[in-house]
Design an enzyme around this catalytic site. Structure first.
Site, PDB file in Angstrom:
ATOM      1  N   GLU A 110      -3.283 -15.644   0.369  1.00 29.45           N
ATOM      2  CA  GLU A 110      -3.602 -15.148   1.748  1.00 29.45           C
ATOM      3  C   GLU A 110      -5.090 -15.102   1.822  1.00 29.45           C
ATOM      4  O   GLU A 110      -5.855 -15.459   3.047  1.00 29.45           O
ATOM      5  CB  GLU A 110      -3.209 -13.586   2.012  1.00 29.45           C
ATOM      6  N   SER A 129       0.781  -1.125   0.029  1.00 30.12           N
ATOM      7  CA  SER A 129       0.034  -0.010  -0.113  1.00 30.12           C
ATOM      8  C   SER A 129       0.888   1.168  -0.094  1.00 30.12           C
ATOM      9  O   SER A 129       1.828   1.288   0.645  1.00 30.12           O
ATOM     10  CB  SER A 129      -0.953  -0.067   1.301  1.00 30.12           C
TER      11      SER A 129
END
Lengths: 342, 384
Positions: B245, B128
């Protein structure tokens, strides 16, 4: 460990799905031009009996096919998808009970020559040693010879005439025939309590499986519509407001489907954990059915409010099955009292 | 369908249980700082030495090469034994390692995988950016190719434990002219490289622990040999990690939450009484949560069943989106059971900080909204 259907199990699903696509398409539930809605599914029982579907999970020495709760559950997901009359639940559960104590009754039910209605409490039920008193709703019992009663404490099979003081009612789910009736110290042909064996857990499991199929079908209808209905120059399914509603429906259906599969494997082993897992399955699956039924109408917009599409049928059937043997409030009270299964 | 385990599976379970009973650390895990790092890496080292660190890792990378069913059994026993939530290891074991296994060079594999597995190093994530969260593909942190090096300039944010990590999985833009998903590279970054600076960011559980960081890169030089996969193919490399994930990496957490709900049921029974609970609003909600967390276990089993056939795809978002919100509702009800004292924040608090932490569950690793876009578009086939 494997929580996906085997090839043989998938063949059973395909067989039942194929049969229902030909014999019970959802369009059969559209009202005719007078708005009159009968019940078209009574004609299904002899055909389903021929295919062995009505006695699928009943042991072979009881006259059934001797398959397990896993296969039975998979067929009930298909029944839910097609909104098959929930009278089918009376047949399956009634056959299981009768197979032990009244083999001729079991044979008649599995053969499709006699129907089994459902009874569900309208209030408190008095019960001791196979004798029941109380006020009930009878569902799909009009032409039935037997009635299967489900309470939160017990499951029991009666002759239809054991119920008295009958008065017909129109059902919110208008495809299902409904009446009020009572039992006064009525003696069951066969019964078992929630604390012994897996009969009661099987009822919750099959209701959960039916609710799962219903939730999946409501999702499929909403998604199909969101792909083709255009507003502002594009399909409404491209808007996140609609897309995310559909995603939530998909999540609810997946949660239900996984727990229903898990519980079916547990029940097939006659495990003591059956009651816990079947209750968990019922709670998440009926939740999914109620939510997906309601959301499906909203995704359709105004047409969803009409009887010209199927959307409304799902939410009505979801409410009906919620009350069979006690609604979510009753089931959750039972479940929070149960011992942990880790 | 079956939930049967082979005699060999049961033997594995018994061995796992025995080892965990003898070895799960009994001391309290420090909540942050070097003490937490030592704790988590020490625990990883112990698992590695016991042969339990990489149950489903391939043998060639130091694992045991066993099936996902074995991994699931290990997680179940780990949760039952009260094994610690060693979060510092998550990125290395569940992100970086699977990515390097899938796309890394032989040198990258032989250097990094044994170090991750044996608890020598900790990893952090550099995905991010201040202006690119959900729109990850639009990231701007720039890496110019100069000779055989990348020169990185820019910033990453929400980096958990950057101050405790040795390595970072870093996404950088190597071709600003290419369409946005085509000019990205996935790079292994040494956190000691000159030019890296950290700014701690306090999170909403403050006052308390240092968890988040913003990371600044000024002329940070990284060898091109640290690129995983091809230069400019980093988006695809990153997506293989995210799929993982959203699928199998969350299994342990899913299983652990069953025990959290049972602790809540016990606490509610003590405070309200068993019979009062049945018709109380808290009892009704708790029953719903108990049913849902039971279903999460079933979802985990189905994911494991599917993963035995094919790697987790978009349908993994169904479980992920469901579980992240379920965790929030589970932690939320603790406050209602505790009652007025829940506005206190004691030092040894088992409920309030974990409750506050769950606000990140529907944001990290793809917000709930992004998960729902994925479900809508890639599972249900709705138009973009």
């Amino acid at each position: 460990m494997n929580l996906l259907p085997t090839e043989e199990q998938q063949q059973i699903v395909d067989m039942v799905r194929g049969f229902l696509a030909g014999n019970a398409p959802l369009e059969r539930l559209r009202p005719d031009k007078f708005g009159q809605i009968g019940n078209p599914d009574a004609a299904l029982w002899p055909k389903m009996a021929e295919l062995g579907i009505l006695g699928l999970g009943v042991p072979e020495d009881g006259g059934g096919l001797g398959l397990s709760a896993v296969e039975e559950t998979l067929t009930y997901i298909e029944f839910g998808r097609a909104l098959v009359s929930i009278g089918v639940l009376g047949a399956t559960l009634g056959a299981h009970l009768a197979a032990r104590d009244a083999p001729d009754v079991a044979a008649a039910i599995m053969g499709g020559s006699t129907a089994v209605g459902l009874a569900t409490p309208r209030g408190a039920v008095e019960h001791s040693d196979g004798r029941f008193s109380g006020e009930f709703h009878l569902i799909e019992a009009d032409e039935a010879e037997f009635v299967l009663l489900l309470t939160s404490e017990a499951i029991a099979l009666f002759r239809n005439e054991d119920f008295t003081d009958r008065s017909a009612r129109l059902s919110m789910d208008s495809h299902m025939r409904l009446m009020r009736a009572r039992l006064d110290d009525g003696k069951a042909l066969g019964w078992s309590s929630v604390t012994e064996g897996v009969d009661h857990a099987r009822a919750n499991l099959l209701i959960a499986a039916y609710a799962t199929g219903l939730a999946e079908a409501a999702l499929a209808g909403a998604v199909d519509y969101a792909k083709v209905r255009e507003q502002f120059g594009k399909p409404i399914g491209s808007f996140q407001a609609i897309k995310h509603k559909c995603a939530d429906m998909a999540i609810a259906a997946e949660v239900a489907s996984c727990q229903v599969s898990f519980a079916s494997v547990i029940l097939a082993k006659d495990s003591e954990e059956s009651r816990f897992h079947a209750l968990a399955a019922r709670i998440v699956a009926v939740d999914a059915a109620l939510k997906n039924g309601a959301t499906g109408i909203q995704v359709h917009g105004a047409i969803g409010f009409t009887a010209e599409v199927e959307a409304h049928l799902f939410v009505k059937r979801a409410h009906l099955i919620d009350f069979i043997g006690g609604d979510q409030r009753v089931q959750k009270a039972q479940f929070i009292g149960a011992d942990a299964v880790m | 369908m079956n939930l049967d385990y082979t005699a060999e599976d049961e033997l594995f379970r018994a061995e796992a249980r025995e080892w965990l009973d003898a070895n799960v650390p009994r001391e309290v895990r420090p909540p942050d700082g070097p003490g937490m790092r030592d704790f988590d890496l020490g625990w990883q080292r112990k698992q590695f030495e016991g042969g339990w660190a990489g149950v489903s890792w391939p043998v060639e990378y130091g694992g045991r090469g066993l099936s996902l069913t074995h991994q699931l059994i290990w997680y179940e026993e780990y949760a039952k034994a009260g094994g610690p939530n060693a979060e510092l290891l998550f990125v290395g074991c569940n992100h970086a390692a699977p990515t390097i296994m899938a796309r890394g060079s032989d040198e990258q594999k032989s250097y990094h995988l044994p170090r991750i597995l044996s608890g020598e190093v900790a990893w952090c994530q550099g995905f991010s950016e201040p202006n690119n969260g959900s729109d990850l593909g639009g990231l701007k942190c720039r890496a110019e190719i100069v000779g055989d090096e990348l020169v990185v300039n820019g910033s990453k944010i929400w980096t958990s434990s950057a101050h405790l990590a040795d390595w970072q999985e870093l996404l950088v833009r190597t071709d600003p002219a290419a369409p946005k998903h085509k000019g990205i590279s996935w790079v292994i970054c040494d956190m000691q490289t000159p030019g890296i600076e950290l700014r701690p960011i306090l999170i909403m559980t403050a006052p308390g622990h240092h968890h988040f960081n913003q990371v600044f890169y000024t002329d940070v030089r990284i060898s091109l040999s640290n690129v995983v996969g091809e230069v400019n193919d980093g988006w695809k490399v990153a997506m293989s990690t995210l799929g993982f994930e959203r699928g199998t990496a969350g299994m342990l957490e899913n299983i652990r939450y069953g025990a959290v709900v049972e602790r809540l049921v016990d606490m509610a029974r003590q405070r309200l009484g068993t019979s009062a609970l049945e018709n109380d609003d808290i009892g009704q909600r708790l029953a719903q949560l108990r049913a849902e967390v039971t279903a999460v276990r079933a979802m985990t089993y189905r994911i494991a069943s599917r993963a035995a056939i094919a790697p987790p795809g978009s349908e993994a978002s169904l479980a992920r989106a469901f579980f992240s919100q379920l965790q929030q509702r589970i932690r939320r009800i603790a406050l209602d059971i505790i009652g007025p004292d829940s506005i206190e924040l004691p030092d040894d608090d088992p409920w309030i900080r974990p409750y506050l932490r769950t606000y990140s569950n529907t944001i990290a690793a793809g917000t709930s909204e992004i998960q729902r876009n994925i479900i809508g578009e890639r599972v249900l086939g709705l138009p973009r």
